[in-house]
Design a protein around this motif. Structure first.
Motif, PDB file in Angstrom:
ATOM      1  N   LEU A  23      24.621  68.373  93.977  1.00  0.00           N
ATOM      2  CA  LEU A  23      24.618  67.840  92.614  1.00  0.00           C
ATOM      3  C   LEU A  23      25.831  68.332  91.835  1.00  0.00           C
ATOM      4  O   LEU A  23      26.448  67.564  91.086  1.00  0.00           O
ATOM      5  N   LYS A  24      26.196  69.583  92.005  1.00  0.00           N
ATOM      6  CA  LYS A  24      27.381  70.116  91.326  1.00  0.00           C
ATOM      7  C   LYS A  24      28.652  69.444  91.835  1.00  0.00           C
ATOM      8  O   LYS A  24      29.570  69.163  91.057  1.00  0.00           O
ATOM      9  N   HIS A  25      28.697  69.153  93.131  1.00  0.00           N
ATOM     10  CA  HIS A  25      29.889  68.529  93.721  1.00  0.00           C
ATOM     11  C   HIS A  25      30.056  67.087  93.251  1.00  0.00           C
ATOM     12  O   HIS A  25      31.140  66.672  92.849  1.00  0.00           O
ATOM     13  N   PHE A  26      28.979  66.292  93.303  1.00  0.00           N
ATOM     14  CA  PHE A  26      29.068  64.866  92.991  1.00  0.00           C
ATOM     15  C   PHE A  26      28.909  64.547  91.502  1.00  0.00           C
ATOM     16  O   PHE A  26      29.315  63.476  91.060  1.00  0.00           O
ATOM     17  N   GLN A  27      28.313  65.450  90.726  1.00  0.00           N
ATOM     18  CA  GLN A  27      28.124  65.261  89.291  1.00  0.00           C
ATOM     19  C   GLN A  27      27.578  63.866  88.938  1.00  0.00           C
ATOM     20  O   GLN A  27      28.232  63.095  88.211  1.00  0.00           O
ATOM     21  N   PRO A  28      26.377  63.519  89.415  1.00  0.00           N
ATOM     22  CA  PRO A  28      25.822  62.198  89.091  1.00  0.00           C
ATOM     23  C   PRO A  28      25.549  62.075  87.598  1.00  0.00           C
ATOM     24  O   PRO A  28      25.232  63.062  86.932  1.00  0.00           O
ATOM     25  N   LYS A  29      25.718  60.857  87.078  1.00  0.00           N
ATOM     26  CA  LYS A  29      25.492  60.611  85.652  1.00  0.00           C
ATOM     27  C   LYS A  29      24.051  60.236  85.349  1.00  0.00           C
ATOM     28  O   LYS A  29      23.611  60.341  84.212  1.00  0.00           O
ATOM     29  N   THR A  30      23.328  59.785  86.372  1.00  0.00           N
ATOM     30  CA  THR A  30      21.935  59.392  86.195  1.00  0.00           C
ATOM     31  C   THR A  30      21.093  59.921  87.354  1.00  0.00           C
ATOM     32  O   THR A  30      21.624  60.275  88.410  1.00  0.00           O
ATOM     33  N   VAL A  31      19.783  59.923  87.162  1.00  0.00           N
ATOM     34  CA  VAL A  31      18.878  60.325  88.239  1.00  0.00           C
ATOM     35  C   VAL A  31      18.974  59.329  89.388  1.00  0.00           C
ATOM     36  O   VAL A  31      18.895  59.712  90.554  1.00  0.00           O
ATOM     37  N   ARG A  49      13.766  64.864  87.682  1.00  0.00           N
ATOM     38  CA  ARG A  49      13.238  63.925  86.687  1.00  0.00           C
ATOM     39  C   ARG A  49      12.250  64.623  85.750  1.00  0.00           C
ATOM     40  O   ARG A  49      12.328  64.464  84.525  1.00  0.00           O
ATOM     41  N   ILE A  50      11.336  65.402  86.302  1.00  0.00           N
ATOM     42  CA  ILE A  50      10.352  66.104  85.464  1.00  0.00           C
ATOM     43  C   ILE A  50      11.052  67.103  84.548  1.00  0.00           C
ATOM     44  O   ILE A  50      10.732  67.208  83.365  1.00  0.00           O
ATOM     45  N   TRP A  51      12.029  67.833  85.076  1.00  0.00           N
ATOM     46  CA  TRP A  51      12.750  68.815  84.269  1.00  0.00           C
ATOM     47  C   TRP A  51      13.475  68.133  83.111  1.00  0.00           C
ATOM     48  O   TRP A  51      13.437  68.604  81.974  1.00  0.00           O
ATOM     49  N   LEU A  52      14.137  67.005  83.399  1.00  0.00           N
ATOM     50  CA  LEU A  52      14.865  66.288  82.346  1.00  0.00           C
ATOM     51  C   LEU A  52      13.908  65.727  81.294  1.00  0.00           C
ATOM     52  O   LEU A  52      14.173  65.819  80.096  1.00  0.00           O
ATOM     53  N   LYS A  53      12.797  65.140  81.739  1.00  0.00           N
ATOM     54  CA  LYS A  53      11.840  64.573  80.791  1.00  0.00           C
ATOM     55  C   LYS A  53      11.191  65.645  79.927  1.00  0.00           C
ATOM     56  O   LYS A  53      10.879  65.396  78.763  1.00  0.00           O
TER      57      LYS A  53
END
Length: 76
Positions: A23-31, A49-53
């Motif tokens: 996740l740190k390498h690719f840096q996605p903008k969305t889930v 998803r749960i953490w973000l919500k």
């Protein structure tokens, strides 16, 4: 769900070190983008998803009356 570019994945309990590194390498903008990264498991996506919500601020809910009108829950 949008993912903040400055999110510290290390702070999310339940993510493996491998998932955190990807996740740190690719840096996605969305889930959704995160879910398409090879090696990111469905359970890791669920944890993310749960953490973000849980950190999303939600407006106060109104209680709907019997006929659909808005009712102040404190003055019933």
């Amino acid at each position: 769900l949008l993912i903040s570019p400055n999110l510290r994945y290390e702070d999310i309990n339940g993510l493996s070190n491998e998932v955190i590194q990807k996740l740190k390498h690719f840096q996605p903008k969305t889930v959704g983008q995160a879910s398409r990264i090879s090696g990111i498991t469905p359970s890791a996506v669920h944890v993310l998803r749960i953490w973000l919500k849980s950190r999303t601020v939600r407006p106060a809910a109104t209680v709907s009356g019997e006929f659909g009108q808005s009712v102040d829950a404190g003055n019933e």
